[in-house]
Design an enzyme around this catalytic site. Structure first.
Site, PDB file in Angstrom:
ATOM      1  N   ASP A 198       0.847  -1.202   0.000  1.00  0.00           N
ATOM      2  CA  ASP A 198       0.000   0.000   0.000  1.00  0.00           C
ATOM      3  C   ASP A 198       0.874   1.241   0.000  1.00  0.00           C
ATOM      4  O   ASP A 198       2.021   1.210   0.461  1.00  0.00           O
ATOM      5  CB  ASP A 198      -0.891   0.028   1.257  1.00  0.00           C
ATOM      6  CG  ASP A 198      -1.804  -1.191   1.352  1.00  0.00           C
ATOM      7  OD1 ASP A 198      -2.290  -1.652   0.296  1.00  0.00           O
ATOM      8  OD2 ASP A 198      -2.028  -1.665   2.484  1.00  0.00           O
TER       9      ASP A 198
ATOM     10  N   ARG B  77       2.162  -1.699   6.875  1.00  0.00           N
ATOM     11  CA  ARG B  77       2.998  -0.595   7.341  1.00  0.00           C
ATOM     12  C   ARG B  77       4.145  -0.981   8.251  1.00  0.00           C
ATOM     13  O   ARG B  77       5.181  -0.305   8.254  1.00  0.00           O
ATOM     14  CB  ARG B  77       2.093   0.468   7.991  1.00  0.00           C
ATOM     15  CG  ARG B  77       1.300   1.241   6.940  1.00  0.00           C
ATOM     16  CD  ARG B  77       0.098   1.941   7.507  1.00  0.00           C
ATOM     17  NE  ARG B  77      -0.976   1.001   7.810  1.00  0.00           N
ATOM     18  CZ  ARG B  77      -2.194   1.375   8.164  1.00  0.00           C
ATOM     19  NH1 ARG B  77      -2.488   2.650   8.253  1.00  0.00           N
ATOM     20  NH2 ARG B  77      -3.113   0.471   8.419  1.00  0.00           N
TER      21      ARG B  77
ATOM     22  N   THR C 136     -22.036  -9.583 -11.105  1.00  0.00           N
ATOM     23  CA  THR C 136     -20.901  -8.656 -11.206  1.00  0.00           C
ATOM     24  C   THR C 136     -19.691  -9.185 -10.445  1.00  0.00           C
ATOM     25  O   THR C 136     -18.559  -9.154 -10.952  1.00  0.00           O
ATOM     26  CB  THR C 136     -21.327  -7.266 -10.669  1.00  0.00           C
ATOM     27  OG1 THR C 136     -22.464  -6.855 -11.412  1.00  0.00           O
ATOM     28  CG2 THR C 136     -20.226  -6.248 -10.815  1.00  0.00           C
TER      29      THR C 136
ATOM     30  N   HIS D 247     -17.501  -6.569  -3.864  1.00  0.00           N
ATOM     31  CA  HIS D 247     -18.804  -6.646  -3.186  1.00  0.00           C
ATOM     32  C   HIS D 247     -19.843  -6.035  -4.109  1.00  0.00           C
ATOM     33  O   HIS D 247     -19.864  -4.815  -4.318  1.00  0.00           O
ATOM     34  CB  HIS D 247     -18.762  -5.886  -1.849  1.00  0.00           C
ATOM     35  CG  HIS D 247     -20.006  -6.090  -1.035  1.00  0.00           C
ATOM     36  ND1 HIS D 247     -20.263  -5.369   0.109  1.00  0.00           N
ATOM     37  CD2 HIS D 247     -21.045  -6.932  -1.187  1.00  0.00           C
ATOM     38  CE1 HIS D 247     -21.429  -5.757   0.623  1.00  0.00           C
ATOM     39  NE2 HIS D 247     -21.918  -6.700  -0.154  1.00  0.00           N
ATOM     40  N   ASP D 248     -20.703  -6.890  -4.671  1.00  0.00           N
ATOM     41  CA  ASP D 248     -21.708  -6.391  -5.622  1.00  0.00           C
ATOM     42  C   ASP D 248     -22.732  -7.508  -5.809  1.00  0.00           C
ATOM     43  O   ASP D 248     -22.713  -8.498  -5.082  1.00  0.00           O
ATOM     44  CB  ASP D 248     -21.008  -6.020  -6.945  1.00  0.00           C
ATOM     45  CG  ASP D 248     -21.719  -4.857  -7.646  1.00  0.00           C
ATOM     46  OD1 ASP D 248     -22.953  -4.951  -7.818  1.00  0.00           O
ATOM     47  OD2 ASP D 248     -21.048  -3.881  -8.018  1.00  0.00           O
ATOM     48  N   ILE D 249     -23.590  -7.360  -6.801  1.00  0.00           N
ATOM     49  CA  ILE D 249     -24.553  -8.433  -7.065  1.00  0.00           C
ATOM     50  C   ILE D 249     -23.790  -9.670  -7.595  1.00  0.00           C
ATOM     51  O   ILE D 249     -22.674  -9.533  -8.115  1.00  0.00           O
ATOM     52  CB  ILE D 249     -25.630  -7.979  -8.085  1.00  0.00           C
ATOM     53  CG1 ILE D 249     -24.986  -7.518  -9.391  1.00  0.00           C
ATOM     54  CG2 ILE D 249     -26.522  -6.898  -7.497  1.00  0.00           C
ATOM     55  CD1 ILE D 249     -25.977  -7.281 -10.516  1.00  0.00           C
TER      56      ILE D 249
HETATM   57  O1  C5P Z   1      -0.542  -1.580   7.111  1.00  0.00           O
HETATM   58  P1  C5P Z   1      -1.371  -2.742   7.616  1.00  0.00           P
HETATM   59  O2  C5P Z   1      -0.504  -3.884   8.135  1.00  0.00           O
HETATM   60  O3  C5P Z   1      -2.431  -2.308   8.589  1.00  0.00           O
HETATM   61  O4  C5P Z   1      -2.091  -3.275   6.305  1.00  0.00           O
HETATM   62  C1  C5P Z   1      -3.113  -4.200   6.357  1.00  0.00           C
HETATM   63  C2  C5P Z   1      -3.590  -4.502   4.988  1.00  0.00           C
HETATM   64  O5  C5P Z   1      -4.581  -5.493   5.071  1.00  0.00           O
HETATM   65  C3  C5P Z   1      -4.221  -3.334   4.229  1.00  0.00           C
HETATM   66  O6  C5P Z   1      -3.832  -3.490   2.879  1.00  0.00           O
HETATM   67  C4  C5P Z   1      -5.702  -3.537   4.360  1.00  0.00           C
HETATM   68  O7  C5P Z   1      -6.406  -3.122   3.219  1.00  0.00           O
HETATM   69  C5  C5P Z   1      -5.792  -5.048   4.468  1.00  0.00           C
HETATM   70  N1  C5P Z   1      -6.934  -5.600   5.180  1.00  0.00           N
HETATM   71  C6  C5P Z   1      -7.273  -5.269   6.473  1.00  0.00           C
HETATM   72  N2  C5P Z   1      -8.370  -5.849   7.078  1.00  0.00           N
HETATM   73  C7  C5P Z   1      -9.088  -6.760   6.429  1.00  0.00           C
HETATM   74  C8  C5P Z   1      -8.751  -7.102   5.110  1.00  0.00           C
HETATM   75  C9  C5P Z   1      -7.649  -6.520   4.520  1.00  0.00           C
HETATM   76  O8  C5P Z   1      -6.581  -4.477   7.090  1.00  0.00           O
HETATM   77  N3  C5P Z   1     -10.089  -7.371   7.053  1.00  0.00           N
END
Ligand code: C5P
Length: 241
Positions: A16, A220, A73, A68-70
């Site tokens: 990210d 992160r 899709t 997340h949709d129908i």
């Molecule tokens: O930076 P961090 O370790 O918090 O990143 C977590 C990642 O996991 C992000 O990309 C976030 O979109 C994803 N994620 C989440 N919770 C979920 C599904 C995915 O934090 N239930």
């Protein structure tokens, strides 16, 4: 017979807040890295080419676009997503049983069309950023988060998809109900004492592994670090072989 575990296979790094060049630099710094997660930020900014670039670098991809949709899709999106070579693809379990079943069939068809193995679909249960308080107040849901996660994980299981995404806090009780090979993939990983950022239901690496998580998604804690290679190695050391 003991399955041999490659510790690196347990971790998925969430790419990210990056662009193509910073992704390439990060990958270079973590030579043992196997899995990467391409989420909305990177996919929307760089487009599908980023997936082919990562595949060329030999990485396995979790395409985390949380469809997340129908049902039609969602299933068509999975048909095309499966053709990118992503090995994990996420969709919201609350899209419902029909959507999950159709998506699974379509993902298989999409992959077969380009001679790839079928990907594993992962049902998102309740995002790790929700607290019980915000969940009840914003969504007017009277269930506890645990009940909701339990229900959605069962829906994913009975629909025949390969796993779900949950917080480390829910892994233990889900693992008791759904043994392997059902994948329990957990984001919300924070080294003890570090900043939570926007995550609420978190745990550290050792605890999440001990509870029975199949794979840990880490963003992160690695991507914001000055020395991602060393941090990645330190996480791998926590995997009990
Ligand atoms: O930076 P961090 O370790 O918090 O990143 C977590 C990642 O996991 C992000 O990309 C976030 O979109 C994803 N994620 C989440 N919770 C979920 C599904 C995915 O934090 N239930």
């Amino acid at each position: 017979m003991n399955k041999k575990i490659n510790p690196s296979d347990k971790f998925i790094i969430a790419l990210d807040g990056m662009d193509r060049n910073s992704v390439l630099k990060l990958i270079e710094k973590i030579p043992d890295l196997i899995w990467v997660k391409v989420g909305l930020e990177l996919f929307v900014s760089e487009g599908p080419d980023i997936l082919f670039l990562l595949r060329d670098q030999g990485k396995k991809i979790f395409l985390d676009l949380k469809f997340h949709d129908i049902p039609t899709t969602v299933s068509k999106a999975c048909f095309f997503a499966a053709q990118t070579g992503a090995e994990f693809i996420s969709l919201h379990a609350c899209a419902g049983e029909k959507a999950l079943k159709m998506a699974n069939d379509s993902a298989r068809e999409g992959a077969a069309k380009v001679n790839l193995p079928a990907p594993t679909l992962l049902g998102i249960t309740v995002l790790t950023s929700w607290t019980q308080e915000s969940f009840s107040k914003d969504l007017l849901v009277s269930q506890s988060i645990n009940e909701r996660v339990n229900h959605l994980a069962s829906l994913a299981y009975t629909s025949g998809i390969g796993g779900c995404v949950c917080s480390p806090k829910e892994v233990q009780f889900l693992r008791e109900i759904h043994p392997e090979p059902f994948e329990l993939v957990t984001p919300g990983i924070r080294p003890l004492g570090s900043s939570l950022d926007d995550q609420a239901r978190v745990s550290d690496v050792s605890k999440a592994l001990e509870m029975g998580a199949s794979k840990l998604v880490i963003g992160r804690a690695i991507t914001n670090s000055n020395d991602p290679g060393t941090i990645f190695k330190s996480f791998c050391k926590k995997v009990v072989k």
